[in-house]
Design a protein around this motif. Structure first.
Motif, PDB file in Angstrom:
ATOM      1  N   GLY A 112       0.821  -1.195   0.000  1.00  0.00           N
ATOM      2  CA  GLY A 112       0.000   0.000   0.000  1.00  0.00           C
ATOM      3  C   GLY A 112       0.854   1.242   0.000  1.00  0.00           C
ATOM      4  O   GLY A 112       2.058   1.195  -0.275  1.00  0.00           O
ATOM      5  N   VAL A 158      -1.292  -8.216   6.450  1.00  0.00           N
ATOM      6  CA  VAL A 158      -2.739  -8.288   6.633  1.00  0.00           C
ATOM      7  C   VAL A 158      -3.085  -9.667   7.189  1.00  0.00           C
ATOM      8  O   VAL A 158      -2.904 -10.684   6.522  1.00  0.00           O
ATOM      9  CB  VAL A 158      -3.483  -8.041   5.300  1.00  0.00           C
ATOM     10  CG1 VAL A 158      -4.989  -8.187   5.492  1.00  0.00           C
ATOM     11  CG2 VAL A 158      -3.140  -6.661   4.759  1.00  0.00           C
ATOM     12  N   ARG A 202     -10.971  -8.625   3.417  1.00  0.00           N
ATOM     13  CA  ARG A 202      -9.797  -7.751   3.445  1.00  0.00           C
ATOM     14  C   ARG A 202      -9.092  -7.721   2.089  1.00  0.00           C
ATOM     15  O   ARG A 202      -8.538  -6.696   1.689  1.00  0.00           O
ATOM     16  CB  ARG A 202      -8.861  -8.182   4.561  1.00  0.00           C
ATOM     17  CG  ARG A 202      -9.528  -7.964   5.910  1.00  0.00           C
ATOM     18  CD  ARG A 202      -8.654  -8.189   7.091  1.00  0.00           C
ATOM     19  NE  ARG A 202      -9.386  -7.825   8.293  1.00  0.00           N
ATOM     20  CZ  ARG A 202      -8.933  -7.964   9.528  1.00  0.00           C
ATOM     21  NH1 ARG A 202      -7.726  -8.473   9.723  1.00  0.00           N
ATOM     22  NH2 ARG A 202      -9.673  -7.591  10.561  1.00  0.00           N
ATOM     23  N   THR A 240      -8.601  -3.942   0.577  1.00  0.00           N
ATOM     24  CA  THR A 240      -7.304  -3.283   0.536  1.00  0.00           C
ATOM     25  C   THR A 240      -7.045  -2.583  -0.792  1.00  0.00           C
ATOM     26  O   THR A 240      -6.542  -1.461  -0.825  1.00  0.00           O
ATOM     27  CB  THR A 240      -6.171  -4.294   0.812  1.00  0.00           C
ATOM     28  OG1 THR A 240      -6.344  -5.441  -0.027  1.00  0.00           O
ATOM     29  CG2 THR A 240      -6.170  -4.732   2.265  1.00  0.00           C
ATOM     30  N   THR A 241      -7.380  -3.223  -1.882  1.00  0.00           N
ATOM     31  CA  THR A 241      -7.088  -2.692  -3.217  1.00  0.00           C
ATOM     32  C   THR A 241      -8.244  -2.997  -4.150  1.00  0.00           C
ATOM     33  O   THR A 241      -8.842  -4.070  -4.072  1.00  0.00           O
ATOM     34  CB  THR A 241      -5.800  -3.333  -3.787  1.00  0.00           C
ATOM     35  OG1 THR A 241      -4.722  -3.095  -2.886  1.00  0.00           O
ATOM     36  CG2 THR A 241      -5.456  -2.764  -5.147  1.00  0.00           C
ATOM     37  N   HIS A 259     -10.703   2.179  -0.305  1.00  0.00           N
ATOM     38  CA  HIS A 259      -9.804   1.015  -0.258  1.00  0.00           C
ATOM     39  C   HIS A 259      -8.619   1.387   0.621  1.00  0.00           C
ATOM     40  O   HIS A 259      -7.835   2.283   0.270  1.00  0.00           O
ATOM     41  CB  HIS A 259      -9.349   0.624  -1.657  1.00  0.00           C
ATOM     42  CG  HIS A 259     -10.445   0.052  -2.492  1.00  0.00           C
ATOM     43  ND1 HIS A 259     -10.819  -1.273  -2.434  1.00  0.00           N
ATOM     44  CD2 HIS A 259     -11.265   0.637  -3.395  1.00  0.00           C
ATOM     45  CE1 HIS A 259     -11.807  -1.483  -3.283  1.00  0.00           C
ATOM     46  NE2 HIS A 259     -12.106  -0.348  -3.874  1.00  0.00           N
ATOM     47  N   SER A 313      -5.734   0.221   1.518  1.00  0.00           N
ATOM     48  CA  SER A 313      -4.314   0.155   1.176  1.00  0.00           C
ATOM     49  C   SER A 313      -4.056   0.812  -0.175  1.00  0.00           C
ATOM     50  O   SER A 313      -2.960   0.729  -0.706  1.00  0.00           O
ATOM     51  CB  SER A 313      -3.819  -1.296   1.143  1.00  0.00           C
ATOM     52  OG  SER A 313      -3.501  -1.740   2.436  1.00  0.00           O
ATOM     53  N   SER A 350     -10.241  -0.779   7.847  1.00  0.00           N
ATOM     54  CA  SER A 350     -11.354  -1.582   7.323  1.00  0.00           C
ATOM     55  C   SER A 350     -12.687  -1.209   7.952  1.00  0.00           C
ATOM     56  O   SER A 350     -13.682  -1.902   7.734  1.00  0.00           O
ATOM     57  CB  SER A 350     -11.075  -3.067   7.563  1.00  0.00           C
ATOM     58  OG  SER A 350     -10.960  -3.340   8.950  1.00  0.00           O
TER      59      SER A 350
END
Length: 662
Positions: A266, A273, A296, A300-301, A371, A373, A386
């Motif tokens: 990130g 994670v 997750r 994240t992305t 998002h 990350s 999150s």
């Protein structure tokens, strides 16, 4: 095979040529040998010609130096690493297709931190020895496996149906010649398989229709066991989408934990994670762990094959969320913290399209808020987590649970920073056998557990749980919280969460005692997620939790939530429950926004993941200098709106002590 034979069939290029790396030399030799064997076949049938590429000497994720095999890697069916030969992808039922680039990207994400940093920060690899050395035995094994799996007719019947439907990869260990086969999920960021299209407002529009529930008092549309999770594809050491493995913790005396981990790159570098499940059986915990890992992975992305909108807030103000409504850090944080910089409304940043449930129309939100990350240097105005991300069997279900999480954490922060007097719930009045069992299990650990009504100006039951170590030793206090339509279910969830921490908290505090003691004297040393919870393992921090240790009263569960039970909807349609949440938040002056984070892998499994955003609710942050909640207007007004104060919260009454949320 005798030594002479083995030597005779060893590739001639076993030693590197001038300017050639050992791995590249070995790849050349393996390609030569496999091609020669393929040419000697009288009939190839469905067997494709072998194409060998090296793996592990160049970045395949696009962060570091260009991959010299980028053009041929998608078609590669043999990839040579320093430790193994990977053959595939092969097989599957045709409902999912993956290429050699998909495999390479999955494989690289599972490497150690040092390997990934070397590959992705652009460092040129240097081999310490002439390795790998491909003996005749190794080449024969690679050829035998190649013919068996790519020629058709090979299967892995021991895999689950969801795994058998996927393409597979067979690994041959270079040291032992042991073989193992693993399913491979297609990579949604693969530049060969996926061609990004611009994100659009129309694609983000959500049509939320009726969602009948199997039980009027239940809020999950499907049972955990109904999801076809390809568990071997999610966690395996070659191409696991979520990590290399899962592990259990048999030393836990309160739950049966299962966990896994992987690295995500990130804006702050490689982040570890971790995902886990905490239930009373390892089987259930493993399903919960995989679901959390997928959540997750999606959060994240962005992995939806869309490119963000890049523009400034000034140009997008008529159709975009104002980031200021979600809070900024104190000016001193931006001056002192090199990882963040103030929001600039005229600076172009990436945005993604979302859907407003208040206006029923698409709205743009900063990618960094959607998002956690994601991000580029231009939009480093905040670190998100999150908070508000959730997974369900439908968009309605995912949005509902995302909003419940936002409400839970907003209420927790209001209670903590607002020094709110609290009423305890008499746990002996709970009917749930699980609650009684958790009380007993905590007692065996030397803890008493308590629960508190922490609802504020919103109707939804919010429960904070607290475990107190009886002898006052290290691991003194442990907090958790939950929100839900079923009050007893919220109590059970909050207690279950707190019970996952108490077996380990005393040891964690003992290991970091001097470091945590320094934090208690200087809160600016509180920088990470774990610091917040572990700080309250120090006995010296107990006075800051006086509102919890000295509640203003104790009420039965039924009496505590009698008003809610009278208004609680029981129509049998989850959409009605979601609309109740939306209407309550809108009435309190908030927008309600949902970002669809669902990945192609999740969609295949019947899952949906969203990030919910309610501008104005107190955001959960970690790190004492990064507490947006302390500057939010809601911290001053919500307690009065809830009837918990006669006036707005004055600055002098704010508890300027790090929150203990785990």
């Amino acid at each position: 095979m005798n030594t002479a034979t083995a030597t005779a069939t060893t590739p001639a290029a076993a030693r590197p040529l001038p300017g050639e790396s050992p791995l590249e030399s070995a790849r050349t030799g393996l390609q030569h040998e496999l091609t020669a064997r393929y040419a000697r076949l009288t009939a190839t049938g469905t067997l494709p010609a072998p194409l060998v590429v090296p793996l592990g000497a160049a970045d395949t994720l696009g962060h570091g130096l260009p991959d010299p095999y980028a053009d041929s890697r998608p078609a590669a069916n043999v990839q040579l690493t320093s430790r193994a030969v990977l053959i595939g992808p092969w097989g599957g039922d045709g409902t999912a297709t993956a290429c050699g680039q998909c495999l390479a990207m999955r494989w690289q994400r599972l490497r150690s931190r040092s390997e990934r940093e070397a590959l992705e920060l652009g460092r040129a690899p240097r081999g310490a020895t002439h390795w790998p050395v491909l003996t005749g035995y190794t080449v024969d094994a690679a050829w035998a496996v190649y013919r068996a799996v790519l020629g058709g007719g090979h299967d892995t019947p021991e895999a689950s149906p969801a795994d058998r439907a996927l393409p597979r990869v067979t690994r041959i260990d270079l040291a032992t010649l042991a073989t193992a086969t693993f399913p491979l999920l297609p990579e949604p960021l693969c530049p060969h398989c996926v061609h990004e299209v611009p994100d659009t407002a129309e694609a983000a529009r959500m049509t939320l229709g009726p969602a009948p529930k199997p039980d009027p008092d239940g809020y999950r549309l499907r049972s955990l066991s109904s999801y076809a999770l390809p568990t071997a594809a999610l966690a395996n050491p070659v191409c696991g989408a979520l990590g290399a493995d899962t592990w259990i913790n048999p030393t836990s005396t309160t739950t049966a934990p299962v966990a896994g981990t992987h690295f995500v790159r990130g804006y702050a570098g490689l982040n570890d994670v971790t995902w886990s499940g905490q239930a009373n059986s390892y089987a259930t915990s493993r399903v919960l762990a995989h679901l959390e890992g997928l959540e997750r992975y999606a959060g994240t992305t962005r992995r939806r094959g869309t490119s963000p909108v890049v523009d400034s807030w000034t140009n997008l103000a008529d159709r975009a969320l104002n980031p200021a409504d979600c809070g900024f850090y104190a000016p001193r944080t931006y001056a002192d913290d090199p990882m963040v910089s103030p929001f600039d409304p005229d600076r172009p940043i990436p945005w993604v399209w979302a859907h407003s449930l208040r206006t029923d129309r698409p709205v743009l939100v900063p990618a960094r808020l959607a998002h956690y990350s994601a991000g580029v240097e231009a939009d480093n105005f905040v670190f998100e987590c999150s908070n508000g991300c959730a997974t369900g069997g439908s968009l309605q279900e995912a949005i509902l649970f995302g909003l419940l999480e936002l409400i839970e954490r907003d209420a927790f922060l209001l209670a903590w920073y607002g020094r709110t007097p609290l009423t305890a719930i008499d746990l002996t009045t709970c009917r749930s056998a699980a609650v009684r069992s958790m009380i007993d299990r905590a007692g065996l650990q030397g803890y008493d557990v308590h629960a508190f009504d922490t609802r504020m100006d919103l109707d939804i039951p919010v429960v904070t749980a607290l475990a107190v170590r009886r002898d006052g030793g290290p691991g003194t206090l442990s907090f958790a919280a939950a929100a839900g339509f079923d009050p007893e279910g919220a109590v059970e969830s909050a207690l279950s969460e707190v019970l996952t921490y108490i077996p380990h908290l005393p040891y964690q505090v003992a290991e970091r005692y001097d470091e945590l003691t320094a934090m208690s004297a200087d809160f600016t040393r509180v920088r990470q997620l774990k610091d917040h919870a572990q700080l309250y393992g120090l006995p010296a921090m107990s006075p800051h939790a006086r509102e919890y240790l000295e509640p203003v009263g104790v009420r039965t569960l039924d009496a505590t939530f009698a008003d809610w039970q009278a208004r609680r909807p029981r129509t049998g349609d989850l959409l009605d429950d979601l609309n109740l949440l939306r209407d309550g938040l809108v009435a309190a002056g908030h927008d309600v926004i949902a970002v669809d984070q669902t990945t192609p892998e999740q969609r295949r499994m019947g899952l949906h993941t969203v990030a919910t955003i309610v501008p104005g609710l107190l955001p959960l942050d970690f790190g004492w200098t990064r507490q947006r909640a302390l500057l939010m207007p809601r911290l001053r007004t919500a307690l009065q709106a809830a009837g918990r104060r006669a006036d707005e919260l004055p600055e002098a009454a704010v508890k300027r002590v790090p929150h203990p949320f785990p």
